[in-house]
Design a protein around this motif. Structure first.
Motif, mmCIF file in Angstrom:
data_model
loop_
_atom_site.group_PDB
_atom_site.id
_atom_site.type_symbol
_atom_site.label_atom_id
_atom_site.label_comp_id
_atom_site.label_asym_id
_atom_site.label_seq_id
_atom_site.Cartn_x
_atom_site.Cartn_y
_atom_site.Cartn_z
ATOM 1 N N PHE A 69 0.732 -1.067 -0.020
ATOM 2 C CA PHE A 69 0.012 -0.049 0.163
ATOM 3 C C PHE A 69 0.907 1.297 0.007
ATOM 4 O O PHE A 69 1.792 1.390 0.860
ATOM 5 N N LEU A 70 0.494 2.158 -0.951
ATOM 6 C CA LEU A 70 1.386 3.460 -1.065
ATOM 7 C C LEU A 70 0.548 4.696 -0.692
ATOM 8 O O LEU A 70 -0.985 4.729 -0.856
ATOM 9 N N ASN A 71 0.897 5.527 0.293
ATOM 10 C CA ASN A 71 0.078 6.405 0.861
ATOM 11 C C ASN A 71 0.224 7.789 -0.089
ATOM 12 O O ASN A 71 1.285 8.435 -0.069
ATOM 13 N N TRP A 72 -0.469 8.090 -0.726
ATOM 14 C CA TRP A 72 -0.528 9.055 -1.759
ATOM 15 C C TRP A 72 -1.564 10.440 -1.449
ATOM 16 O O TRP A 72 -1.935 11.067 -2.178
ATOM 17 N N GLY A 73 -1.760 10.402 -0.166
ATOM 18 C CA GLY A 73 -2.808 11.376 0.658
ATOM 19 C C GLY A 73 -2.099 12.785 0.564
ATOM 20 O O GLY A 73 -0.919 12.798 0.613
ATOM 21 N N LYS A 74 -2.767 14.184 0.464
ATOM 22 C CA LYS A 74 -2.382 15.270 0.455
ATOM 23 C C LYS A 74 -3.201 16.130 1.435
ATOM 24 O O LYS A 74 -4.346 16.116 0.844
ATOM 25 N N SER A 75 -2.954 16.691 2.321
ATOM 26 C CA SER A 75 -3.636 17.539 3.181
ATOM 27 C C SER A 75 -4.376 18.790 2.423
ATOM 28 O O SER A 75 -4.036 19.410 1.512
ATOM 29 N N SER A 76 -5.877 18.962 2.729
ATOM 30 C CA SER A 76 -6.445 19.893 2.076
ATOM 31 C C SER A 76 -6.967 19.822 0.694
ATOM 32 O O SER A 76 -7.728 20.531 0.080
ATOM 33 N N GLU A 77 -6.497 18.759 0.058
ATOM 34 C CA GLU A 77 -6.675 18.290 -1.315
ATOM 35 C C GLU A 77 -8.303 18.226 -1.819
ATOM 36 O O GLU A 77 -8.943 17.733 -0.937
ATOM 37 N N PRO A 90 -4.682 28.893 -1.605
ATOM 38 C CA PRO A 90 -5.444 27.684 -2.529
ATOM 39 C C PRO A 90 -5.186 26.389 -1.851
ATOM 40 O O PRO A 90 -4.122 25.990 -1.649
ATOM 41 N N ARG A 91 -6.186 25.615 -1.677
ATOM 42 C CA ARG A 91 -6.191 24.311 -1.647
ATOM 43 C C ARG A 91 -5.678 23.555 -2.818
ATOM 44 O O ARG A 91 -5.570 23.639 -3.704
ATOM 45 N N PRO A 92 -4.775 22.421 -2.207
ATOM 46 C CA PRO A 92 -4.339 21.614 -3.399
ATOM 47 C C PRO A 92 -5.496 20.909 -4.342
ATOM 48 O O PRO A 92 -6.502 20.763 -3.747
ATOM 49 N N TYR A 93 -4.921 20.934 -5.647
ATOM 50 C CA TYR A 93 -5.900 20.238 -6.650
ATOM 51 C C TYR A 93 -5.442 19.021 -7.208
ATOM 52 O O TYR A 93 -4.220 19.045 -7.796
ATOM 53 N N LEU A 94 -6.229 17.937 -7.005
ATOM 54 C CA LEU A 94 -5.600 16.665 -7.489
ATOM 55 C C LEU A 94 -4.866 16.643 -8.875
ATOM 56 O O LEU A 94 -3.867 16.364 -8.948
ATOM 57 N N PHE A 95 -5.462 17.381 -9.846
ATOM 58 C CA PHE A 95 -5.217 17.366 -11.124
ATOM 59 C C PHE A 95 -4.132 17.941 -11.421
ATOM 60 O O PHE A 95 -3.401 17.897 -12.397
ATOM 61 N N GLU A 96 -3.565 18.803 -10.306
ATOM 62 C CA GLU A 96 -2.052 19.439 -10.542
ATOM 63 C C GLU A 96 -0.838 18.429 -10.243
ATOM 64 O O GLU A 96 0.302 18.878 -10.567
ATOM 65 N N ARG A 97 -1.302 17.266 -9.701
ATOM 66 C CA ARG A 97 -0.176 16.308 -9.337
ATOM 67 C C ARG A 97 -0.450 14.944 -9.832
ATOM 68 O O ARG A 97 0.368 14.443 -9.743
#
Length: 246
Positions: A69-77, A90-97
């Motif tokens: 299992f890989l943890n790809w979580g990002k706070s506030s996204e 600005p909140r992080p936006y999934l499609f930018e990463r």
């Protein structure tokens, strides 16, 4: 570039495929040597949270399968590209990463959990629900290009019964410190319906973590109505495992 431009035309076309999801009794099969990425916001990113608990479970009970299992979580996204006015930047936006993540390593399955931040704790609207739906299908179309499948988790609840938030006097803009009073019932429950209604060739199904967390919120939350405590993460792990065949 406007964040909405990250949405693919093909994902917009997929919006017409909203159908009844597979029944909850259907188990999702995990195979030997699978790599599973867990993608989400701060709840997923929590150190020693449900992602680590899933790894501990398979290592203890199914070590020979060599599942990682890989943890790809990002706070506030979010997957909507929205940010409330009183948020610090600005909140992080999934499609930018997302492209970078998908290119970094091959994964067989992505455990996908977004929603608590995606409505930025405000009032419901058709535009908001369309944006959330577009985000889900955009994600599924992206991973389709990589031959990766997804398991969709419903967003967790806003557990105000367990950890009430007192409205800030004079504040008119809703946000995570002052949510819309019916954010749970009018926004998050609708997000859950959207997740459960998704049908896409790269979705293996949906798992409802919202209902058990809400039912046991007094045990699963402390002073924070957004982030489950250790018992809450254990419940998420147990709920996920109940829907898997390992």
């Amino acid at each position: 570039m406007n964040r909405r431009q990250f949405v693919t035309i093909s994902s917009l076309g997929a919006l017409g495929t909203l159908l009844l999801n597979c029944t909850e009794s259907k188990k999702i099969l995990l195979k030997k040597n699978y790599t599973i990425a867990c993608l989400g916001d701060s709840i997923t990113a929590t150190q020693d949270g449900y992602v680590q608990l899933l790894q501990n479970y398979v290592d203890t009970n199914h070590k020979s399968l060599n599942i990682r299992f890989l943890n790809w979580g990002k706070s506030s996204e979010t997957i909507t590209g929205l940010t409330e006015k009183n948020h610090s930047g600005p909140r992080p936006y999934l499609f930018e990463r997302l492209d970078g993540l998908l290119n970094s390593t091959h994964v067989d399955i992505i455990l996908f959990c977004y929603g608590i931040n995606c409505g930025i704790y405000g009032a419901p609207s058709p535009k908001l629900f369309d944006g959330y739906t577009i985000g889900i299908y955009s994600f599924l179309e992206k991973i389709k290009l990589k031959g990766t499948k997804a398991i969709l988790l419903t967003p967790p609840p806003l557990a105000l019964k367990a950890a009430p938030i007192s409205p800030n006097s004079g504040q008119t803009d809703y946000g995570y410190t002052n949510p819309y009073p019916k954010y749970e019932s009018e926004v998050l429950l609708k997000f859950c319906e959207i997740i459960k209604g998704v049908q896409h060739s790269n979705s293996l199904g949906a798992i409802d973590i919202h209902t058990p967390l809400l039912r046991h919120q007094e045990t699963c939350y402390d002073q924070d109505p957004i982030h489950p405590n250790s018992a809450g993460h254990q419940l998420i792990m147990d709920t996920v495992v109940d829907h898997l065949t390992i």
